[in-house]
Scaffold this motif. Structure first.
Motif, PDB file in Angstrom:
ATOM      1  N   VAL A  41       0.845  -1.203   0.000  1.00 21.20           N
ATOM      2  CA  VAL A  41       0.000   0.000   0.000  1.00 21.20           C
ATOM      3  C   VAL A  41       0.877   1.248   0.000  1.00 21.20           C
ATOM      4  O   VAL A  41       0.594   2.222  -0.703  1.00 21.20           O
ATOM      5  CB  VAL A  41      -0.977  -0.018   1.201  1.00 21.20           C
ATOM      6  CG1 VAL A  41      -1.716   1.298   1.323  1.00 21.20           C
ATOM      7  CG2 VAL A  41      -1.970  -1.171   1.052  1.00 21.20           C
ATOM      8  N   GLY A  42       1.956   1.220   0.756  1.00 22.89           N
ATOM      9  CA  GLY A  42       2.881   2.356   0.779  1.00 22.89           C
ATOM     10  C   GLY A  42       3.546   2.609  -0.564  1.00 22.89           C
ATOM     11  O   GLY A  42       3.655   3.759  -1.011  1.00 22.89           O
ATOM     12  N   LEU A  43       3.974   1.533  -1.223  1.00 19.81           N
ATOM     13  CA  LEU A  43       4.590   1.688  -2.539  1.00 19.81           C
ATOM     14  C   LEU A  43       3.585   2.163  -3.584  1.00 19.81           C
ATOM     15  O   LEU A  43       3.919   2.992  -4.438  1.00 19.81           O
ATOM     16  CB  LEU A  43       5.236   0.371  -2.989  1.00 19.81           C
ATOM     17  CG  LEU A  43       6.520   0.004  -2.255  1.00 19.81           C
ATOM     18  CD1 LEU A  43       6.954  -1.414  -2.609  1.00 19.81           C
ATOM     19  CD2 LEU A  43       7.620   0.996  -2.592  1.00 19.81           C
ATOM     20  N   ALA A  44       2.360   1.645  -3.526  1.00 15.78           N
ATOM     21  CA  ALA A  44       1.331   2.099  -4.464  1.00 15.78           C
ATOM     22  C   ALA A  44       1.031   3.580  -4.257  1.00 15.78           C
ATOM     23  O   ALA A  44       0.901   4.343  -5.223  1.00 15.78           O
ATOM     24  CB  ALA A  44       0.059   1.268  -4.296  1.00 15.78           C
ATOM     25  N   ALA A  45       0.948   4.007  -3.001  1.00 15.44           N
ATOM     26  CA  ALA A  45       0.688   5.420  -2.706  1.00 15.44           C
ATOM     27  C   ALA A  45       1.848   6.292  -3.185  1.00 15.44           C
ATOM     28  O   ALA A  45       1.639   7.354  -3.790  1.00 15.44           O
ATOM     29  CB  ALA A  45       0.458   5.611  -1.210  1.00 15.44           C
ATOM     30  N   ALA A  46       3.073   5.863  -2.919  1.00 14.67           N
ATOM     31  CA  ALA A  46       4.238   6.639  -3.354  1.00 14.67           C
ATOM     32  C   ALA A  46       4.295   6.742  -4.872  1.00 14.67           C
ATOM     33  O   ALA A  46       4.571   7.815  -5.426  1.00 14.67           O
ATOM     34  CB  ALA A  46       5.523   5.998  -2.823  1.00 14.67           C
ATOM     35  N   TRP A  50       3.304  10.528  -5.599  1.00 15.91           N
ATOM     36  CA  TRP A  50       4.553  11.275  -5.642  1.00 15.91           C
ATOM     37  C   TRP A  50       5.257  11.089  -6.987  1.00 15.91           C
ATOM     38  O   TRP A  50       5.513  12.046  -7.692  1.00 15.91           O
ATOM     39  CB  TRP A  50       5.483  10.857  -4.499  1.00 15.91           C
ATOM     40  CG  TRP A  50       6.760  11.634  -4.533  1.00 15.91           C
ATOM     41  CD1 TRP A  50       6.962  12.899  -4.070  1.00 15.91           C
ATOM     42  CD2 TRP A  50       7.996  11.214  -5.127  1.00 15.91           C
ATOM     43  NE1 TRP A  50       8.262  13.290  -4.322  1.00 15.91           N
ATOM     44  CE2 TRP A  50       8.907  12.269  -4.982  1.00 15.91           C
ATOM     45  CE3 TRP A  50       8.408  10.057  -5.762  1.00 15.91           C
ATOM     46  CZ2 TRP A  50      10.212  12.192  -5.440  1.00 15.91           C
ATOM     47  CZ3 TRP A  50       9.715   9.983  -6.226  1.00 15.91           C
ATOM     48  CH2 TRP A  50      10.601  11.040  -6.060  1.00 15.91           C
ATOM     49  N   TYR A  51       5.586   9.833  -7.325  1.00 16.48           N
ATOM     50  CA  TYR A  51       6.362   9.565  -8.535  1.00 16.48           C
ATOM     51  C   TYR A  51       5.675  10.109  -9.782  1.00 16.48           C
ATOM     52  O   TYR A  51       6.301  10.783 -10.603  1.00 16.48           O
ATOM     53  CB  TYR A  51       6.608   8.056  -8.693  1.00 16.48           C
ATOM     54  CG  TYR A  51       7.371   7.705  -9.943  1.00 16.48           C
ATOM     55  CD1 TYR A  51       8.757   7.763  -9.958  1.00 16.48           C
ATOM     56  CD2 TYR A  51       6.713   7.346 -11.120  1.00 16.48           C
ATOM     57  CE1 TYR A  51       9.465   7.459 -11.104  1.00 16.48           C
ATOM     58  CE2 TYR A  51       7.414   7.040 -12.271  1.00 16.48           C
ATOM     59  CZ  TYR A  51       8.784   7.099 -12.256  1.00 16.48           C
ATOM     60  OH  TYR A  51       9.481   6.810 -13.400  1.00 16.48           O
ATOM     61  N   GLU A  52       4.399   9.802  -9.948  1.00 16.39           N
ATOM     62  CA  GLU A  52       3.711  10.229 -11.161  1.00 16.39           C
ATOM     63  C   GLU A  52       3.613  11.746 -11.279  1.00 16.39           C
ATOM     64  O   GLU A  52       3.671  12.285 -12.370  1.00 16.39           O
ATOM     65  CB  GLU A  52       2.325   9.580 -11.244  1.00 16.39           C
ATOM     66  CG  GLU A  52       2.424   8.102 -11.558  1.00 16.39           C
ATOM     67  CD  GLU A  52       1.095   7.479 -11.914  1.00 16.39           C
ATOM     68  OE1 GLU A  52       0.063   8.179 -11.908  1.00 16.39           O
ATOM     69  OE2 GLU A  52       1.090   6.271 -12.211  1.00 16.39           O
ATOM     70  N   TYR A  53       3.464  12.455 -10.163  1.00 21.25           N
ATOM     71  CA  TYR A  53       3.388  13.921 -10.222  1.00 21.25           C
ATOM     72  C   TYR A  53       4.728  14.543 -10.589  1.00 21.25           C
ATOM     73  O   TYR A  53       4.774  15.642 -11.118  1.00 21.25           O
ATOM     74  CB  TYR A  53       2.882  14.491  -8.893  1.00 21.25           C
ATOM     75  CG  TYR A  53       1.383  14.425  -8.796  1.00 21.25           C
ATOM     76  CD1 TYR A  53       0.592  15.417  -9.359  1.00 21.25           C
ATOM     77  CD2 TYR A  53       0.753  13.359  -8.179  1.00 21.25           C
ATOM     78  CE1 TYR A  53      -0.780  15.361  -9.300  1.00 21.25           C
ATOM     79  CE2 TYR A  53      -0.626  13.290  -8.107  1.00 21.25           C
ATOM     80  CZ  TYR A  53      -1.388  14.298  -8.674  1.00 21.25           C
ATOM     81  OH  TYR A  53      -2.741  14.234  -8.612  1.00 21.25           O
ATOM     82  N   HIS A  54       5.804  13.845 -10.303  1.00 19.35           N
ATOM     83  CA  HIS A  54       7.129  14.384 -10.615  1.00 19.35           C
ATOM     84  C   HIS A  54       7.684  13.938 -11.959  1.00 19.35           C
ATOM     85  O   HIS A  54       8.514  14.630 -12.537  1.00 19.35           O
ATOM     86  CB  HIS A  54       8.125  14.014  -9.505  1.00 19.35           C
ATOM     87  CG  HIS A  54       7.900  14.773  -8.251  1.00 19.35           C
ATOM     88  ND1 HIS A  54       7.053  14.330  -7.249  1.00 19.35           N
ATOM     89  CD2 HIS A  54       8.376  15.954  -7.822  1.00 19.35           C
ATOM     90  CE1 HIS A  54       7.046  15.207  -6.267  1.00 19.35           C
ATOM     91  NE2 HIS A  54       7.841  16.202  -6.584  1.00 19.35           N
ATOM     92  N   TYR A  55       7.253  12.774 -12.451  1.00 21.64           N
ATOM     93  CA  TYR A  55       7.909  12.203 -13.623  1.00 21.64           C
ATOM     94  C   TYR A  55       6.989  11.855 -14.790  1.00 21.64           C
ATOM     95  O   TYR A  55       7.481  11.337 -15.786  1.00 21.64           O
ATOM     96  CB  TYR A  55       8.694  10.950 -13.223  1.00 21.64           C
ATOM     97  CG  TYR A  55       9.801  11.263 -12.251  1.00 21.64           C
ATOM     98  CD1 TYR A  55      10.967  11.887 -12.679  1.00 21.64           C
ATOM     99  CD2 TYR A  55       9.685  10.963 -10.907  1.00 21.64           C
ATOM    100  CE1 TYR A  55      11.981  12.194 -11.801  1.00 21.64           C
ATOM    101  CE2 TYR A  55      10.692  11.265 -10.005  1.00 21.64           C
ATOM    102  CZ  TYR A  55      11.837  11.883 -10.462  1.00 21.64           C
ATOM    103  OH  TYR A  55      12.844  12.188  -9.583  1.00 21.64           O
ATOM    104  N   GLU A  56       5.695  12.103 -14.683  1.00 21.06           N
ATOM    105  CA  GLU A  56       4.791  11.796 -15.791  1.00 21.06           C
ATOM    106  C   GLU A  56       3.979  13.039 -16.166  1.00 21.06           C
ATOM    107  O   GLU A  56       3.717  13.898 -15.332  1.00 21.06           O
ATOM    108  CB  GLU A  56       3.839  10.653 -15.428  1.00 21.06           C
ATOM    109  CG  GLU A  56       4.547   9.327 -15.295  1.00 21.06           C
ATOM    110  CD  GLU A  56       3.600   8.166 -15.065  1.00 21.06           C
ATOM    111  OE1 GLU A  56       2.375   8.388 -14.969  1.00 21.06           O
ATOM    112  OE2 GLU A  56       4.091   7.028 -14.974  1.00 21.06           O
TER     113      GLU A  56
END
Length: 85
Positions: A41-46, A50-56
């Motif tokens: 759940v933590g990895l899915a949330a991150a 976070w990741y998608e807002y910074h890199y997609e």
């Protein structure tokens, strides 16, 4: 966003989470949830918040909340399947 692409995307999110969760449960048993559930759940949330807002881009990203909920759905369905099989 194309509705058919979104449908396929959500099935993919749920399916990947389901298959990984079921694999962990089959190999590690129900006690594996103590470490796997917070980690998954933590990895899915991150990844979604976070990741998608910074890199997609916005077009590729889609709805982060919807993606996260389908990851969670896959995890939950695999747990239910494992409990009632």
């Amino acid at each position: 966003m194309n509705p058919s692409f979104n449908t396929v995307s959500q099935f993919a999110h749920a399916g990947v989470a389901y298959s990984i969760t079921l694999s962990v449960l089959m190999l590690g048993g129900i006690h594996a949830l103590y470490w796997f559930l917070p980690a998954s759940v933590g990895l899915a949330a991150a990844k979604e918040f976070w990741y998608e807002y910074h890199y997609e881009t916005v077009e590729v990203r889609g709805s982060s909340l919807q993606d996260f909920l389908f990851y969670s759905l896959g995890i939950g369905l695999a747990i239910l399947f494992n409990l009632f099989r």
